[in-house]
Design an enzyme around this catalytic site. Structure first.
Site, mmCIF file in Angstrom:
data_model
loop_
_atom_site.group_PDB
_atom_site.id
_atom_site.type_symbol
_atom_site.label_atom_id
_atom_site.label_comp_id
_atom_site.label_asym_id
_atom_site.label_seq_id
_atom_site.Cartn_x
_atom_site.Cartn_y
_atom_site.Cartn_z
ATOM 1 N N SER A 14 0.869 -1.165 0.000
ATOM 2 C CA SER A 14 0.000 0.000 0.000
ATOM 3 C C SER A 14 0.911 1.220 0.000
ATOM 4 O O SER A 14 1.784 1.343 0.859
ATOM 5 C CB SER A 14 -0.858 -0.034 1.275
ATOM 6 O OG SER A 14 -1.596 1.164 1.402
ATOM 7 N N GLY A 52 -4.348 -4.032 6.164
ATOM 8 C CA GLY A 52 -3.337 -3.783 7.185
ATOM 9 C C GLY A 52 -3.506 -2.413 7.804
ATOM 10 O O GLY A 52 -4.165 -1.536 7.236
ATOM 11 N N LYS A 98 -2.944 5.190 -2.666
ATOM 12 C CA LYS A 98 -3.910 6.035 -1.979
ATOM 13 C C LYS A 98 -4.306 7.172 -2.907
ATOM 14 O O LYS A 98 -3.430 7.791 -3.552
ATOM 15 C CB LYS A 98 -3.290 6.600 -0.691
ATOM 16 C CG LYS A 98 -3.000 5.538 0.366
ATOM 17 C CD LYS A 98 -4.279 4.966 0.928
ATOM 18 C CE LYS A 98 -3.981 3.960 2.042
ATOM 19 N NZ LYS A 98 -5.227 3.412 2.611
ATOM 20 N N ASP A 113 -7.169 3.256 -3.243
ATOM 21 C CA ASP A 113 -7.904 3.324 -1.972
ATOM 22 C C ASP A 113 -8.148 4.788 -1.632
ATOM 23 O O ASP A 113 -7.211 5.559 -1.435
ATOM 24 C CB ASP A 113 -7.083 2.655 -0.863
ATOM 25 C CG ASP A 113 -7.826 2.575 0.471
ATOM 26 O OD1 ASP A 113 -8.981 3.058 0.549
ATOM 27 O OD2 ASP A 113 -7.252 2.030 1.437
ATOM 28 N N ASP A 143 -13.861 -1.305 2.953
ATOM 29 C CA ASP A 143 -12.948 -1.412 4.098
ATOM 30 C C ASP A 143 -13.688 -0.844 5.311
ATOM 31 O O ASP A 143 -14.375 -1.563 6.049
ATOM 32 C CB ASP A 143 -11.643 -0.645 3.760
ATOM 33 C CG ASP A 143 -10.669 -0.483 4.918
ATOM 34 O OD1 ASP A 143 -11.028 -0.793 6.061
ATOM 35 O OD2 ASP A 143 -9.529 -0.012 4.698
ATOM 36 N N GLU A 148 -11.107 0.951 -3.501
ATOM 37 C CA GLU A 148 -11.430 0.666 -2.099
ATOM 38 C C GLU A 148 -12.056 1.893 -1.442
ATOM 39 O O GLU A 148 -11.537 3.007 -1.560
ATOM 40 C CB GLU A 148 -10.123 0.279 -1.395
ATOM 41 C CG GLU A 148 -10.278 -0.172 0.050
ATOM 42 C CD GLU A 148 -8.947 -0.636 0.647
ATOM 43 O OE1 GLU A 148 -8.020 -0.982 -0.129
ATOM 44 O OE2 GLU A 148 -8.818 -0.632 1.884
ATOM 45 N N LYS A 192 -9.986 -6.420 7.814
ATOM 46 C CA LYS A 192 -8.893 -6.081 8.738
ATOM 47 C C LYS A 192 -9.204 -6.716 10.084
ATOM 48 O O LYS A 192 -10.281 -6.468 10.657
ATOM 49 C CB LYS A 192 -8.778 -4.567 8.921
ATOM 50 C CG LYS A 192 -8.150 -3.871 7.728
ATOM 51 C CD LYS A 192 -8.018 -2.385 7.934
ATOM 52 C CE LYS A 192 -7.420 -1.747 6.681
ATOM 53 N NZ LYS A 192 -7.652 -0.302 6.638
ATOM 54 N N LYS A 250 -1.282 -0.954 -4.293
ATOM 55 C CA LYS A 250 -2.435 -0.128 -3.912
ATOM 56 C C LYS A 250 -1.949 1.305 -3.755
ATOM 57 O O LYS A 250 -0.994 1.566 -3.020
ATOM 58 C CB LYS A 250 -3.008 -0.686 -2.606
ATOM 59 C CG LYS A 250 -3.964 0.221 -1.868
ATOM 60 C CD LYS A 250 -4.725 -0.561 -0.812
ATOM 61 C CE LYS A 250 -4.796 0.161 0.516
ATOM 62 N NZ LYS A 250 -5.544 -0.616 1.528
#
Ligand code: OSB
Ligand code: MG
Length: 368
Positions: free
Chosen positions: A135, A290, A163, A188, A238, A213, A262, A161
């Site tokens: 990520s 995570g 952000k 995400d 999420d 996400e 998670k 991934k």
């Protein structure tokens, strides 16, 4: 099994690189570690909450408060056989998944030691090699993002991934996609958009993302269903999913096609396994999210990632993705993009207890 005594620690570790999401930027993490004593055994757990309430409502301080003043008093001295029975003693306590997970992971570690088995075996893992993804936080310069992708790609990581957030979305994804046409890529948003941003979110459809996400609000499943109906890219939830019931409603409504589980957000390994089982029965793929875990929480994430429904590489990278020195020995390592589950009993990684005691900035021991 009966918990006789508990210790809590707050350990703060600097991150090797600061990490920015649409909701916050972090250069360090302070997590609560939980050590339980029962039947001559010890178990370790971790509440990997961010320091501030910008991912969800919990913080390091709320984890400490809820563990010390509620979860420990509700569980110490009670007899239990499995994590579900232990969880019934704190069922009245609403939410606070990160706090619960710290206790609950330690309880699973105890159970694994009592059974003389690795934690992943007790959880029902069917695979030993865990495919690993990274990520990557929001970077000011896209060149820095390119360099990080190059680095982790050369280390063999299997899913990337990025952000995203308003002002940091279509152009960044377009640039990365152009530079890395075949990269297994996803984005995400950490709940940064609303349905008013539909044109932006639809523009992401052209980049062949594996999923997007949590584009919309942290507590929403209604608008996500409206959005999913208009997107080709699968939505992965999420923040919105805390329980099997949340997963059922989101799947029934069509709010997502994938779920990020998670362990911390859902209150531990038992709830994570229950959501996994439910999603498997509904043919919804899941993966392990995570929270910048230290070695204890990271080991728990790894163990559950061996379950068959965890079919997409998760955010379980090596310790060295975030920390120069982890609190477990040996540190967790990804080799060619996979982490092999340990054969050792319990979590599989020994806590460097001398170091934890030395660097802990707060300590509590339950009164007997
Ligand atoms: O949304 O998955 C998230 C980190 C902090 C808060 C929220 C998230 C994340 C990550 C990091 O993406 C995942 C990791 O531990 O590698
Ligand atoms: Mg997320």
């Amino acid at each position: 099994m009966r918990i006789e005594r508990a210790e809590l620690f707050i350990v703060r570790l600097p991150m090797i690189r600061s990490f920015a999401t649409s909701s916050s930027r972090k250069a360090e993490q302070a997590h609560v570690l939980v050590k339980l004593y029962a039947d001559g055994l010890v178990g370790w757990g971790e509440s990997p909450s961010p320091i501030d309430p910008y991912y969800c409502e919990e913080t390091t301080e709320t984890c400490w408060h809820v563990l010390k003043d509620f979860l420990l008093p509700l569980t110490i001295g009670k007899e239990w056989q499995d994590s579900a029975e232990l969880a019934r003693s704190y069922a009245r306590l609403k939410r606070h998944g990160f706090a619960k997970a710290g206790l609950e992971i330690a309880a699973w570690d105890l159970l694994a030691h009592a059974a003389n088995q690795p934690l992943h075996a007790l959880l029902g893992a069917t695979r030993r090699a865990i495919s690993s993804g990274v990520s990557l936080g929001i970077e000011e310069r896209v060149e820095d993002l390119f360099a990080l992708i190059e680095q982790y790609r050369s280390e063999g990581y299997r899913r990337f991934k990025l952000k995203i957030g308003p002002g940091n979305d279509v152009a960044v994804i377009a640039a990365v996609r152009e530079r890395f046409p075949d990269l297994p890529l996803m984005a995400d948003a950490n709940s940064a958009y609303t349905l008013a941003d539909l044109p932006t979110l639809k523009a992401l459809d052209q980049f062949g993302l594996m999923m997007i996400e949590q584009p919309l609000a942290h507590d929403d499943i209604i608008d996500h269903a409206v959005l999913q109906a208009q997107l080709e890219t699968p939505i992965c939830l999420d923040e919105s999913i805390h329980s099997v019931d949340d997963a059922r409603k989101a799947i029934d409504l069509g709010s997502c096609r994938i779920i990020n589980i998670k362990v911390s957000r859902v209150g531990g390994l038992g709830p994570a396994k229950a959501i996994h089982d439910y999603c498997a029965a509904r043919d919804v793929p899941v993966w392990c999210g995570g929270m910048h875990e230290f070695g204890v929480g990271r080991a728990a994430n790894l163990a559950i990632s061996g379950l068959p429904g965890y079919s997409i590489p998760g955010d379980v990278s090596g310790s060295d993705k975030y920390y120069a020195e982890d609190i477990v020995d040996p540190p967790i390592r990804a080799v060619a993009g996979a982490i092999t589950l340990s054969d050792r009993v319990g979590l599989g990684y020994a806590v460097d207890e001398e170091r934890v005691r030395r660097i802990a900035e707060r300590y509590y021991v339950s009164q007997v």
